[in-house]
Scaffold this active site. Sequence first.
Site, PDB file in Angstrom:
ATOM      1  N   TYR A  29     -19.699  17.717 -14.555  1.00  0.00           N
ATOM      2  CA  TYR A  29     -18.675  17.749 -15.603  1.00  0.00           C
ATOM      3  C   TYR A  29     -19.660  18.116 -16.686  1.00  0.00           C
ATOM      4  O   TYR A  29     -19.418  17.429 -17.941  1.00  0.00           O
ATOM      5  CB  TYR A  29     -17.605  16.458 -15.589  1.00  0.00           C
ATOM      6  CG  TYR A  29     -16.174  17.071 -16.158  1.00  0.00           C
ATOM      7  CD1 TYR A  29     -15.561  18.052 -15.293  1.00  0.00           C
ATOM      8  CD2 TYR A  29     -15.771  16.873 -17.490  1.00  0.00           C
ATOM      9  CE1 TYR A  29     -14.169  18.248 -15.869  1.00  0.00           C
ATOM     10  CE2 TYR A  29     -14.641  17.544 -17.934  1.00  0.00           C
ATOM     11  CZ  TYR A  29     -13.778  18.040 -17.183  1.00  0.00           C
ATOM     12  OH  TYR A  29     -12.856  18.600 -17.300  1.00  0.00           O
ATOM     13  N   HIS A  34     -25.395  17.770 -21.753  1.00  0.00           N
ATOM     14  CA  HIS A  34     -26.308  18.383 -20.760  1.00  0.00           C
ATOM     15  C   HIS A  34     -27.061  19.800 -20.934  1.00  0.00           C
ATOM     16  O   HIS A  34     -28.157  19.742 -20.430  1.00  0.00           O
ATOM     17  CB  HIS A  34     -25.608  18.357 -19.590  1.00  0.00           C
ATOM     18  CG  HIS A  34     -24.649  17.094 -18.898  1.00  0.00           C
ATOM     19  ND1 HIS A  34     -23.287  17.104 -18.955  1.00  0.00           N
ATOM     20  CD2 HIS A  34     -25.304  16.042 -18.410  1.00  0.00           C
ATOM     21  CE1 HIS A  34     -22.868  15.802 -18.534  1.00  0.00           C
ATOM     22  NE2 HIS A  34     -24.041  15.252 -18.323  1.00  0.00           N
ATOM     23  N   LEU A 145     -30.570  10.616 -24.614  1.00  0.00           N
ATOM     24  CA  LEU A 145     -30.717   9.135 -25.461  1.00  0.00           C
ATOM     25  C   LEU A 145     -29.234   8.698 -25.866  1.00  0.00           C
ATOM     26  O   LEU A 145     -28.999   7.432 -26.145  1.00  0.00           O
ATOM     27  CB  LEU A 145     -31.404   9.388 -26.784  1.00  0.00           C
ATOM     28  CG  LEU A 145     -32.948   9.156 -26.468  1.00  0.00           C
ATOM     29  CD1 LEU A 145     -33.562   9.538 -27.954  1.00  0.00           C
ATOM     30  CD2 LEU A 145     -33.335   7.910 -26.062  1.00  0.00           C
ATOM     31  N   ASP A 147     -27.597   7.637 -23.520  1.00  0.00           N
ATOM     32  CA  ASP A 147     -27.873   6.649 -22.405  1.00  0.00           C
ATOM     33  C   ASP A 147     -29.406   5.859 -22.749  1.00  0.00           C
ATOM     34  O   ASP A 147     -30.099   5.891 -21.940  1.00  0.00           O
ATOM     35  CB  ASP A 147     -27.668   7.015 -20.982  1.00  0.00           C
ATOM     36  CG  ASP A 147     -26.212   7.447 -20.624  1.00  0.00           C
ATOM     37  OD1 ASP A 147     -25.428   6.654 -21.120  1.00  0.00           O
ATOM     38  OD2 ASP A 147     -26.273   8.430 -19.977  1.00  0.00           O
ATOM     39  N   SER A 182     -19.489  13.182 -24.142  1.00  0.00           N
ATOM     40  CA  SER A 182     -19.388  12.642 -22.869  1.00  0.00           C
ATOM     41  C   SER A 182     -18.605  13.174 -21.844  1.00  0.00           C
ATOM     42  O   SER A 182     -17.465  13.604 -22.240  1.00  0.00           O
ATOM     43  CB  SER A 182     -19.030  11.271 -23.115  1.00  0.00           C
ATOM     44  OG  SER A 182     -18.912  10.442 -21.935  1.00  0.00           O
TER      45      SER A 182
END
Length: 279
Positions: A29, A34, A145, A147, A182
């Site tokens: 997704y 990404h 970053l 996460d 996200s």
Amino acid sequence: MKRVITEDEVRKWRNGLTGNVGFVPTMGYLHEGHLSLIRRAKEECGQVAVSIFVNPLQFGENEDFDSYPRNEKRDLALAEEAGADLVFIPDGTEMYPKPMSSFIKVEKGTDVLCGADRPGHFDGVATVVTKLFNIVQPDRAYFGLKDAQQAAVIETMVKDYHIPVTIVPCPTVREEDGLAKSSRNVRLTADEREKAPLIYKSLTSAAEMSARGTHPETVKRELHNQLKQTGGRVDYGEIRLWPSLEEADELHPGEPLLIACAVRFSTVRLIDNIIITPE
Ligand code: PAF
């Protein structure tokens, strides 16, 4: 761009390569966050592999494994456009042909922040990332970053096990109103989406307070008060030393701080953070 589903296919691709291989592990997704990792990998490496695998090992029993958003066709088009050379999309039996009898367990920094509420989560992440590293054998691996705790845990694991992969932590990509990108944002209701940017505003104001020399306890209290304005449930709002993730009980001028939070909305839990170095 090649789309492959088995470990053997990845190995065949990898064996024919001579230059640097960059790797972006994802659960799919794909969003701008990404894609920025894939683009950066492409700038720095001759070939780029992306994996898409929603890893059951890192989800707890009552978490959103089944409802995690998935859209393979869209992901493939986006990955190709961003510069991926190979996309590895294994299924559950490819990654876990039989129940695992050994796990990577990172002890340091995994029982705080997201780890406090998600026991076993980082063991699941560390285990699947090790498996993916062994299959893809990248030279460099790119982690967002957003996460930050995950990036710190992977870095610790790579050092502990002498894994020959350079970890490249990359900045969080945000919407115009500051909300961190996200895959889970699509599950916010319209009202939650409107309030969610308050997360980043609260972190920014905590970062400003810390930069002015305010004691971490005071910053933490104010951070909680502000996060409550999102209407979500504040799982945590914390100030920790970066990258050790140890508690920042005093102000340590010159030492980087991680100001991090998790806020739970009706069907989705969002995390975000800022890293600063108070003078
Ligand atoms: O950050 C993620 O999407 C996942 O935790 C990762 C690193 C792909 C491992 O499953």
